[in-house]
Write a protein that holds these residues in place. Sequence first.
Motif: not given
Length: 448
Positions: A137-148, A150-158
């Motif tokens: 089961k794999t989490l990934k960056t959604e859309g263009n959330l790849n900046n300073e 967006g990356v924390p937002k993705t990590i908080f989706n763990l």
Amino acid sequence: MGKTSLEDIIKVSIELKADYNNIIKNNNIELEISTDSRDNFNENKLFLAIKGEKFDGNKFALETYNKGCRYFILSDKEVKLPNDALVFYTDDTILFFIKLAREYRRRFNIPIISITGSCGKTTAKELTHLFLSTKYKTLKTEGNLNNEIGVPKTIFNLDNSYEIAVIEAGMNHKNELLRISEAAQSNTVIINNIEPVHIAYLGSIENIALAKSELFNHTKENADAVINKNTNCTDILKKEAEKNNIKNIIETDIKEIIKKDDNTFEYKGIIFRHNLIGDFNLYNILSALKAAELYNADLQKCADILSSYESQKNRMQIMNIKGCNIINDCYNSNPTALKNMLKFLSQRRESKKIAVIGDMLETETENSSYHKEIGNIINELKNIDTVIAVGNLSKDIYDTINCEKYYFEDSESSIKKVTEFLKYDTAMLIKASLGMKFSLIIDAVKNI
């Protein structure tokens, strides 16, 4: 979004020497983070104010208080809130967010794969997620959330259901990936390629390689690096990986792939079929396959699922309008990506080939001439019939090419001319940097 603890907020506050305005009575409180004042708020939600070039979240702190928020991370000490609000004042709220994400990431003993590169990193991220999802089961960056942010937002989706995560990391300035690396604390770093993208800010291809290499910082013990052997500055990438104590450096080589036809290749004795356009996408697939191998995914299952993958919105999508095959690649542009797409256009079988090209932003320096080079490449390809050039920088393309050509200052003014070429047995490439608003052209041709 996952929750941060008041204990972690205090820890980061001490680290960053932030001020706060109240006595902390209970450090065990868990708080959901929001960076958007338009969200719903209550006493269990924290508002973190982001200050950007065009907006200032500090100005909306009182609004969120009135919605029920009682916890704040602000950068403007002039903002005063009622006495029952607990406010942490820090010079850099984005750095505060990154360090909070670091603390949250430490709660999870799962691998994180971080992917960067000048071109194709979103495709490489999507493919890596696709392959790893055959096993985890794999989490990934959604859309263009790849900046300073967006990356924390993705990590908080763990959460505890995930077994592995794939993070896309982007940058256009020095030190951005250094900061992002602290939040991700990666187990594997993939650098897909080094090309002259954002060179206007970074000055040289070597500086771009050094900036991308910042992602090697803060990696976990025994981390892996996956580096494209066929790109620029691989010596810098390997040196920087070694400097950060990464001992397992894997170099991908396109020769590992045996191409059968435009949509079929063999890798390690297994036949893969795909729907991606252009040979350049084989590099993205190969990077993702290396990640799959590192984490023991079944290559046959990867081959089985690859055939179902479709390109992301506005990235190398082909659509047919009035018999014209439109190659919609207007999400972004840079010299390497544009050259690849022009070559792909030139090799198509349609009898007429049209290129609608907008500015490649953040590329030109005082000593560069990338847009003129694109014009020369079009002349060398010879079989591109018509070019519609859009934007100030693309005037250099218009002035250089020898084929039928048209010039417009902006995307909106070009639409009428573009639609004139929507004819049967025609291939049309539409490509520009995101800031050129070529989505207006796409929307217009879709509505014909």
